[in-house]
Motif scaffolding. Structure first.
Motif, PDB file in Angstrom:
ATOM      1  N   ARG A   1      40.599  46.040  47.232  1.00  0.00           N
ATOM      2  CA  ARG A   1      40.772  46.801  46.075  1.00  0.00           C
ATOM      3  C   ARG A   1      42.178  47.274  45.566  1.00  0.00           C
ATOM      4  O   ARG A   1      42.439  47.076  44.424  1.00  0.00           O
TER       5      ARG A   1
ATOM      6  N   LEU B   1      35.161  49.100  42.811  1.00  0.00           N
ATOM      7  CA  LEU B   1      36.135  49.713  41.940  1.00  0.00           C
ATOM      8  C   LEU B   1      36.016  49.603  40.754  1.00  0.00           C
ATOM      9  O   LEU B   1      36.012  48.507  40.121  1.00  0.00           O
TER      10      LEU B   1
ATOM     11  N   CYS C   1      34.602  42.730  48.365  1.00  0.00           N
ATOM     12  CA  CYS C   1      35.103  43.519  47.299  1.00  0.00           C
ATOM     13  C   CYS C   1      34.729  43.276  45.802  1.00  0.00           C
ATOM     14  O   CYS C   1      34.694  42.009  45.561  1.00  0.00           O
TER      15      CYS C   1
ATOM     16  N   VAL D   1      35.204  44.364  41.850  1.00  0.00           N
ATOM     17  CA  VAL D   1      35.715  45.081  40.880  1.00  0.00           C
ATOM     18  C   VAL D   1      35.236  45.016  39.519  1.00  0.00           C
ATOM     19  O   VAL D   1      34.896  43.889  39.132  1.00  0.00           O
TER      20      VAL D   1
END
Length: 279
Positions: free
Chosen positions: A31, A66, A105, A107
């Motif tokens: 992130r 995120l 992760c 995004v």
């Protein structure tokens, strides 16, 4: 989960570690790397989601992704940048965001709300506030735009009213309420509804919303009562929950307020408007 919350799965609090306890270091590092990637090349964005909520309220919670808010052209630049640096991507998911993946992760590059009302624009980015996220100095979503975008999240499985109440409690005295009124403009009833919930939840903090804002909105409410029903059979509920009000459109004979609103906004784009934030 039924009944009372019985585990820490959804726990939120003032302890910053609550945002990291369920995340592996590799995911948090990815992130941070995503933020550096955009910062290094100067793609304008503001951080939203749980990180912006924590910045404005001091309340931290776990988040599976995120959230970054960008104008559409900048979101397209950003997703191309992630692709060039080896991230797996998905473009135009649901028509209002791009997704970039690195291992665990995720995004989200968000350029509009699902109902297309709260589109990221110059004012959203221009009023971003400086802060630190994952060790990176960057801009964070303004409290006013968080209020504007979350106010329409009224799904059965997700209701953001609690976060809005905490946001107003923490940041209300510093908010630009004239800009908020401009944002809501044709959706003032939605704003009034949330502000009444805030007054119920925090009766000792009612002054966090200026009295003139309440008088303005309540005056509109009285006018709407005197005005009576609209002509025609219209359901605007799908601006708040698209699946929740589908039955009204598909089976109960209501005109789809989501489509109607899109057409009304398209007609209004040709009319001159005062720039947001200009008093």
């Amino acid at each position: 989960m039924h009944g009372h919350e019985s585990s820490a799965a959804n726990k939120a609090g003032t302890d910053p570690t609550l945002a990291e306890v369920k995340r592996e270091p590799a995911e948090l590092n990815a992130r941070a790397r995503a933020l550096r990637l955009l910062l290094d090349v100067g793609v304008p964005f503001v951080v939203g989601g749980a990180y912006a909520y924590a910045h404005h309220t001091g309340i931290h919670r776990d988040t599976k992704d995120l959230d970054l808010f960008l104008r559409k052209a900048d979101a397209d630049r950003a997703i191309a940048l992630f692709e060039a640096n080896g991230w797996r991507t998905e473009r135009n998911t649901h028509g209002w965001l791009h997704k970039a993946f690195w291992g665990e992760c995720l995004v989200d590059l968000i350029f509009s709300a699902g109902n297309s009302i709260a589109q990221v624009d110059d004012a959203w980015v221009g009023h971003g506030v400086e802060g630190e996220v994952l060790g990176q100095r960057c801009l964070i979503s303004p409290a006013e735009e968080i209020l504007w975008s979350k106010a329409f999240v009224l799904e059965r499985e997700r209701f953001d009213g609690t976060e809005l109440n905490h946001l107003i409690r923490a940041a209300g005295p510093r908010m630009d309420w004239e800009r908020i009124l401009q944002r809501f403009e044709r959706y003032w009833e939605v704003l009034l509804g949330h502000l009444m919930f805030f007054r119920f939840a925090y009766p000792s903090e009612r002054e966090h919303v200026p009295a003139w804002v309440m008088w303005d909105l309540l005056g509109r409410g009285f006018d709407s009562v005197r005005g009576g029903n609209w002509s025609g059979k219209l359901c605007r509920g799908r601006l708040l929950s698209q699946p929740g009000y589908r039955v009204d459109v598909e089976e109960c004979g209501y005109e789809d307020g989501l489509t109607w609103d899109e057409q009304e906004r398209a007609r209004a784009t040709s009319a001159p408007k005062r720039p947001l934030g200009e008093h």
